[in-house]
Design a protein around this motif. Structure first.
Motif, PDB file in Angstrom:
ATOM      1  N   ILE A 243      19.014   2.632   0.067  1.00  0.00           N
ATOM      2  CA  ILE A 243      18.380   4.215   1.206  1.00  0.00           C
ATOM      3  C   ILE A 243      16.778   3.181   1.164  1.00  0.00           C
ATOM      4  N   ARG A 244      15.840   2.574  -0.088  1.00  0.00           N
ATOM      5  CA  ARG A 244      14.595   2.666   0.240  1.00  0.00           C
ATOM      6  C   ARG A 244      14.936   1.168   1.686  1.00  0.00           C
ATOM      7  N   LYS A 293       8.322   3.561  -5.015  1.00  0.00           N
ATOM      8  CA  LYS A 293       8.723   2.180  -4.062  1.00  0.00           C
ATOM      9  C   LYS A 293       9.620   3.737  -2.657  1.00  0.00           C
ATOM     10  N   MET A 294      10.168   3.957  -2.721  1.00  0.00           N
ATOM     11  CA  MET A 294      11.134   3.880  -2.261  1.00  0.00           C
ATOM     12  C   MET A 294      10.007   5.117  -1.012  1.00  0.00           C
ATOM     13  N   PHE A 295       9.240   6.529  -2.352  1.00  0.00           N
ATOM     14  CA  PHE A 295       8.954   7.589  -1.324  1.00  0.00           C
ATOM     15  C   PHE A 295       7.335   6.371  -0.675  1.00  0.00           C
ATOM     16  N   GLY A 319       3.585  16.737  -5.606  1.00  0.00           N
ATOM     17  CA  GLY A 319       3.726  17.170  -7.432  1.00  0.00           C
ATOM     18  C   GLY A 319       4.805  16.701  -8.008  1.00  0.00           C
ATOM     19  N   LEU A 320       6.161  15.492  -7.514  1.00  0.00           N
ATOM     20  CA  LEU A 320       6.831  15.169  -8.302  1.00  0.00           C
ATOM     21  C   LEU A 320       6.533  13.940  -8.898  1.00  0.00           C
ATOM     22  N   VAL A 321       5.621  13.104  -8.063  1.00  0.00           N
ATOM     23  CA  VAL A 321       5.243  12.104  -8.306  1.00  0.00           C
ATOM     24  C   VAL A 321       3.505  11.964  -8.843  1.00  0.00           C
ATOM     25  N   ILE A 361       1.249   1.968 -11.357  1.00  0.00           N
ATOM     26  CA  ILE A 361       0.685   1.862 -10.270  1.00  0.00           C
ATOM     27  C   ILE A 361       1.588   1.670  -8.939  1.00  0.00           C
ATOM     28  N   GLU A 362       2.619   1.693  -9.073  1.00  0.00           N
ATOM     29  CA  GLU A 362       3.531   2.206  -8.019  1.00  0.00           C
ATOM     30  C   GLU A 362       3.889   3.294  -7.246  1.00  0.00           C
TER      31      GLU A 362
END
Length: 397
Positions: A243-244, A293-295, A319-321, A361-362
């Motif tokens: 997906i990414r 990384k995908m976000f 909110g999730l991240v 970091i990510e």
């Protein structure tokens, strides 16, 4: 005039025969064959240009053939080795082949039969394995063109028949690649991931998503933190990476909006699966790294996905991240251990701390994207002076 009539009647036959022969030979990993292919495409290009010069404007059906032949004749990747040649070939197929025709369809049938025969073999030699990979890459790169019959002006029943055949065969092909995503053999699953994410023609994404969904559903009922489910966790990582990579691709631009809902639905499903993993497991943090990384990759094509100003969705992800970021921010890191020489270091503790740091970091990189251009609010104020003071504090920070 007789010469012009002869050219008009013979060129389609010659170009069709030569085009099929060259196209079917593209799978070869032998450097000697690849050198001959480059020379042959150079001669083929000259024949097409002579026909264009003699007869005037080329028919639309030859436009793609001309562009592809020119790209193959000028390519210098033959000298870089067979792997580089095959990679460049697949890029050229994606870039220049845009319309379905009889040459493409007949070549695809031959290549598909060869791929199918090798896929059913229990043991393959090194040469057969290389050919098997090349067959798959070519099929992935051209299948979408043969699915785009609706884009062809005055589509005949012949084109419709091609589309039915290609849809059935390519659905099977893509389904097999999805099944191999968590194959115990590393090379097999990595090849399938690259085929589905990097090489698959965008117009075949509909088939890809329909075949990935059952695999996603299977993950929802599995406890991925358990050691016995390691290969299922690999499948989760592979799907996130696919997906990414699709989001990051730049070969279809605004057409990405056609798959926007599918991609957003996949992201929602992936979030649910990741959050079900035990937070005490290292797999949870590895999955969070992949998701972050995908976000972050969404920034490349957020306009084409139609989410550039969609703060309702972004706020939910924010909110999730933020929660993921906070989980690692409050960890008790052993920096003294990390600063020790390798021989004196507690390696197990080091691996855990580095995993947490990578997650931190990510997730922070994902937060930087999700908070970009987000409207800020200040607390309610009872006077203009208080509003100014509040603004200076909030925005000053």
């Amino acid at each position: 005039e007789a010469l012009l009539d002869a050219e008009a009647s013979t060129f389609p036959l010659i170009s069709g025969t030569l085009g099929r022969a060259l196209f079917v030979s593209l799978y070869s990993n032998k450097s000697s064959v690849q050198k001959l292919l480059k020379t042959s495409y150079t001669e083929f290009l000259q024949a097409i240009r002579f026909h264009e010069k003699t007869m005037g404007e080329l028919p639309v059906i030859f436009a793609d053939m001309l562009a592809f032949a020119e790209a193959m004749s000028q390519d210098n990747y033959v000298a870089s080795g067979s792997v580089a040649f095959q990679r460049r070939l697949r890029l050229n197929l994606l870039k220049y082949i845009r319309r379905p025709d009889a040459v493409l369809f007949d070549s695809m049938k031959v290549i598909h039969r060869k791929w199918l025969a090798l896929s059913r073999s229990k043991e393959l030699s090194q040469e057969e394995l290389a050919d098997f990979r090349s067959f798959a890459g070519i099929l992935a790169s051209i299948c979408g063109v043969l699915l785009s019959v609706d884009d062809v002006e005055n589509s005949s029943s012949q084109y419709k028949d091609w589309q039915k055949y290609v849809t059935i065969e390519m659905n099977y092909f893509i389904n097999k690649q999805c099944q191999w995503l968590n194959n115990p053999d590393l090379l097999t699953r990595e090849n399938s991931k690259d085929i589905l994410s990097v090489e698959l023609h965008p117009l075949a994404f509909k088939l890809l998503f329909s075949n990935l969904k059952p695999r996603m559903v299977g993950l929802e009922a599995i406890e991925l933190s358990e050691a016995k489910n390691d290969l299922n966790f690999v499948l989760l990582e592979q799907i996130i990476t696919i997906i990414r990579t699709i989001i990051n691709r730049d070969d279809y631009g605004k057409n990405l909006i056609m798959f926007s809902l599918d991609i957003l639905n996949f992201i929602d499903q992936l979030i649910e699966i990741v959050n079900k993993i035990s937070h005490g497991s290292s797999k949870f943090y590895k999955a969070v790294i992949h998701m972050s990384k995908m976000f972050r990759s969404l920034e490349v094509n957020e306009a084409n996905l139609g989410i550039a100003g969609h703060y309702l969705i972004k706020n939910r992800w924010l909110g999730l991240v933020t929660n993921w970021f906070n989980l690692t921010l409050v960890k008790d890191y052993d920096f003294e251990n990390l600063s020790k020489p390798h021989r004196e270091m507690d390696l197990k503790r080091r691996d855990v701390d580095i995993l947490y740091i990578d997650t931190l970091i990510e997730s922070s990189k994902a937060l930087s994207f999700l908070t970009k251009d987000v409207p800020l609010e200040v607390p309610a104020s009872v006077s203009e002076e208080e509003l100014k003071r509040s603004k200076s504090v909030v925005f000053g920070n």
